[in-house]
Design a protein around this motif. Structure first.
Motif, PDB file in Angstrom:
ATOM      1  N   ARG A 250      -0.865  -3.581  -2.927  1.00 14.29           N
ATOM      2  CA  ARG A 250      -1.537  -2.875  -1.840  1.00 14.29           C
ATOM      3  C   ARG A 250      -0.423  -2.494  -0.865  1.00 14.29           C
ATOM      4  NH1 ARG A 250      -7.196  -3.112  -1.617  1.00 14.29           N
ATOM      5  NH2 ARG A 250      -6.746  -1.213  -0.468  1.00 14.29           N
ATOM      6  N   ILE A 251      -0.581  -1.370  -0.209  1.00 14.42           N
ATOM      7  CA  ILE A 251       0.417  -0.905   0.751  1.00 14.42           C
ATOM      8  C   ILE A 251       0.110  -1.537   2.104  1.00 14.42           C
ATOM      9  CG2 ILE A 251       1.489   1.117   1.830  1.00 14.42           C
ATOM     10  CD1 ILE A 251       1.820   0.930  -1.265  1.00 14.42           C
ATOM     11  N   GLY A 252       1.147  -2.083   2.733  1.00 16.35           N
ATOM     12  CA  GLY A 252       0.985  -2.755   4.019  1.00 16.35           C
ATOM     13  C   GLY A 252       0.691  -1.787   5.147  1.00 16.35           C
ATOM     14  N   PRO A 253       0.356  -2.327   6.310  1.00 18.53           N
ATOM     15  CA  PRO A 253      -0.018  -1.482   7.463  1.00 18.53           C
ATOM     16  C   PRO A 253       1.080  -0.525   7.920  1.00 18.53           C
ATOM     17  CG  PRO A 253      -0.340  -3.829   7.961  1.00 18.53           C
ATOM     18  CD  PRO A 253       0.251  -3.732   6.597  1.00 18.53           C
ATOM     19  N   ASP A 254       2.356  -0.867   7.656  1.00 23.10           N
ATOM     20  CA  ASP A 254       3.452   0.013   8.072  1.00 23.10           C
ATOM     21  C   ASP A 254       3.639   1.192   7.121  1.00 23.10           C
ATOM     22  OD1 ASP A 254       4.613  -1.143   5.832  1.00 23.10           O
ATOM     23  OD2 ASP A 254       6.410  -1.849   6.877  1.00 23.10           O
ATOM     24  N   GLY A 255       2.880   1.224   6.026  1.00 21.96           N
ATOM     25  CA  GLY A 255       2.979   2.313   5.066  1.00 21.96           C
ATOM     26  C   GLY A 255       4.087   2.159   4.049  1.00 21.96           C
ATOM     27  N   LEU A 256       4.909   1.108   4.179  1.00 21.60           N
ATOM     28  CA  LEU A 256       6.028   0.903   3.261  1.00 21.60           C
ATOM     29  C   LEU A 256       6.039  -0.497   2.638  1.00 21.60           C
ATOM     30  CD1 LEU A 256       8.885   2.669   5.240  1.00 21.60           C
ATOM     31  CD2 LEU A 256       7.660   3.528   3.247  1.00 21.60           C
ATOM     32  N   GLY A 257       5.636  -1.479   3.386  1.00 18.46           N
ATOM     33  CA  GLY A 257       5.623  -2.845   2.865  1.00 18.46           C
ATOM     34  C   GLY A 257       4.541  -3.006   1.807  1.00 18.46           C
ATOM     35  N   LEU A 258       4.749  -3.952   0.915  1.00 19.15           N
ATOM     36  CA  LEU A 258       3.816  -4.207  -0.168  1.00 19.15           C
ATOM     37  C   LEU A 258       3.208  -5.591  -0.030  1.00 19.15           C
ATOM     38  CD1 LEU A 258       6.091  -3.014  -3.111  1.00 19.15           C
ATOM     39  CD2 LEU A 258       4.521  -1.654  -1.715  1.00 19.15           C
ATOM     40  N   ILE A 259       1.971  -5.708  -0.462  1.00 16.49           N
ATOM     41  CA  ILE A 259       1.294  -7.002  -0.526  1.00 16.49           C
ATOM     42  C   ILE A 259       0.709  -7.103  -1.930  1.00 16.49           C
ATOM     43  CG2 ILE A 259      -0.496  -8.498   0.432  1.00 16.49           C
ATOM     44  CD1 ILE A 259      -0.196  -6.732   3.030  1.00 16.49           C
ATOM     45  N   SER A 260       1.098  -8.151  -2.643  1.00 20.24           N
ATOM     46  CA  SER A 260       0.645  -8.302  -4.021  1.00 20.24           C
ATOM     47  C   SER A 260      -0.784  -8.825  -4.076  1.00 20.24           C
ATOM     48  CB  SER A 260       1.561  -9.281  -4.766  1.00 20.24           C
ATOM     49  OG  SER A 260       1.286 -10.611  -4.365  1.00 20.24           O
ATOM     50  N   HIS A 261      -1.360  -8.776  -5.249  1.00 19.29           N
ATOM     51  CA  HIS A 261      -2.709  -9.311  -5.475  1.00 19.29           C
ATOM     52  C   HIS A 261      -2.762 -10.817  -5.219  1.00 19.29           C
ATOM     53  CE1 HIS A 261      -0.684 -10.089  -9.259  1.00 19.29           C
ATOM     54  NE2 HIS A 261      -1.593 -11.015  -9.491  1.00 19.29           N
ATOM     55  N   THR A 262      -1.597 -11.469  -5.145  1.00 18.71           N
ATOM     56  CA  THR A 262      -1.544 -12.900  -4.834  1.00 18.71           C
ATOM     57  C   THR A 262      -1.251 -13.157  -3.358  1.00 18.71           C
ATOM     58  OG1 THR A 262       0.819 -13.053  -5.338  1.00 18.71           O
ATOM     59  CG2 THR A 262      -0.723 -13.443  -7.169  1.00 18.71           C
ATOM     60  N   GLY A 263      -1.081 -12.079  -2.577  1.00 16.73           N
ATOM     61  CA  GLY A 263      -0.821 -12.219  -1.145  1.00 16.73           C
ATOM     62  C   GLY A 263       0.648 -12.290  -0.773  1.00 16.73           C
ATOM     63  N   ARG A 264       1.552 -12.122  -1.729  1.00 21.78           N
ATOM     64  CA  ARG A 264       2.993 -12.173  -1.444  1.00 21.78           C
ATOM     65  C   ARG A 264       3.473 -10.823  -0.936  1.00 21.78           C
ATOM     66  NH1 ARG A 264       4.813 -15.269  -7.000  1.00 21.78           N
ATOM     67  NH2 ARG A 264       3.273 -16.923  -6.795  1.00 21.78           N
ATOM     68  N   ALA A 265       4.381 -10.861   0.028  1.00 20.74           N
ATOM     69  CA  ALA A 265       4.929  -9.633   0.609  1.00 20.74           C
ATOM     70  C   ALA A 265       6.203  -9.224  -0.124  1.00 20.74           C
ATOM     71  CB  ALA A 265       5.237  -9.851   2.085  1.00 20.74           C
ATOM     72  N   ALA A 266       6.425  -7.910  -0.208  1.00 17.42           N
ATOM     73  CA  ALA A 266       7.622  -7.375  -0.859  1.00 17.42           C
ATOM     74  C   ALA A 266       7.948  -6.008  -0.263  1.00 17.42           C
ATOM     75  CB  ALA A 266       7.390  -7.260  -2.364  1.00 17.42           C
ATOM     76  N   ARG A 267       9.091  -5.485  -0.671  1.00 13.59           N
ATOM     77  CA  ARG A 267       9.519  -4.137  -0.286  1.00 13.59           C
ATOM     78  C   ARG A 267       9.817  -3.347  -1.546  1.00 13.59           C
ATOM     79  NH1 ARG A 267       8.273  -2.173   4.443  1.00 13.59           N
ATOM     80  NH2 ARG A 267       9.138  -3.221   6.214  1.00 13.59           N
ATOM     81  N   ALA A 268       9.406  -2.114  -1.569  1.00 14.12           N
ATOM     82  CA  ALA A 268       9.624  -1.265  -2.736  1.00 14.12           C
ATOM     83  C   ALA A 268      11.095  -0.885  -2.864  1.00 14.12           C
ATOM     84  CB  ALA A 268       8.773  -0.006  -2.644  1.00 14.12           C
ATOM     85  N   THR A 269      11.584  -0.923  -4.111  1.00 19.81           N
ATOM     86  CA  THR A 269      12.946  -0.488  -4.411  1.00 19.81           C
ATOM     87  C   THR A 269      12.946   0.769  -5.280  1.00 19.81           C
ATOM     88  OG1 THR A 269      13.034  -1.977  -6.318  1.00 19.81           O
ATOM     89  CG2 THR A 269      13.886  -2.824  -4.218  1.00 19.81           C
ATOM     90  N   ALA A 270      11.798   1.091  -5.883  1.00 18.96           N
ATOM     91  CA  ALA A 270      11.682   2.290  -6.708  1.00 18.96           C
ATOM     92  C   ALA A 270      10.209   2.678  -6.818  1.00 18.96           C
ATOM     93  CB  ALA A 270      12.259   2.051  -8.105  1.00 18.96           C
TER      94      ALA A 270
END
Length: 179
Positions: free
Chosen positions: A93-113
């Motif tokens: 899922r795309i985070g509120p900032d439009g760039l951050g990611l939130i996985s189906h398990t609730g873990r946060a990440a940043r897109a690299t590609a």
């Protein structure tokens, strides 16, 4: 991983692995698959019973990992329950900032590609691995592409497991009678 899970693994180190009984769909939902469901076909054709118990879903999410071969599993106490993937090991899922990611398990990440396949599905790679973008968030990916935040790369979906090191069907790889 939960402490109670680590304790169970130490106490019972030789519990056989479980294949085919748990699936993750393209929207980040977990499914239980009994023998009858497995006998009807692979996960894409025969999903099983949708998990709806919030505490069980949270427990699975906290104990979801990959082995050295790229097979994703849920460590259920001493037993490793391998997960049949409809698409990828992560659903973003795309985070509120439009760039951050939130996985189906609730873990946060940043897109690299950012990738688009032959069916128009959007994927984002991160330090955690590759994930399919949840269908509800594809418009945010399109906006990020229009802004130039990401560049989209075309890809064949059949190439993704080898390129990103994951196995869609650990049951089929293990030779399970009902992958």
């Amino acid at each position: 991983m939960d402490d109670i899970v680590q304790q169970a693994m130490a106490k019972w180190p030789n519990v056989p692995h479980c294949h085919g009984w748990l699936g993750l769909d393209a929207r980040g939902r977990w499914y239980l698959r009994d023998d009858a469901v497995q006998a009807r076909g692979a996960f894409a054709q025969s999903k099983g019973a949708l998990l709806q118990h919030d505490k069980l879903i949270a427990f699975i999410a906290r104990n979801y990992e990959a082995d050295a071969h790229g097979q994703w599993f849920f460590q259920n106490g001493p037993q490793r329950v391998y997960v049949e993937l409809e698409c990828t090991p992560w659903i973003w899922r795309i985070g509120p900032d439009g760039l951050g990611l939130i996985s189906h398990t609730g873990r946060a990440a940043r897109a690299t590609a950012c990738l688009w396949d032959e069916e128009g599905r959007a994927y984002l790679a991160s330090e955690m691995g590759l994930g399919l973008v949840h269908t509800l968030d594809v418009p945010q990916v399109a906006e990020a592409l229009e802004r130039g935040d990401w560049l989209a790369e075309p890809v064949q979906s059949s190439h993704l497991p080898a390129r990103y090191g994951f196995v869609r069907s650990p049951a089929a790889r293990a030779g399970s009678p009902h992958p």
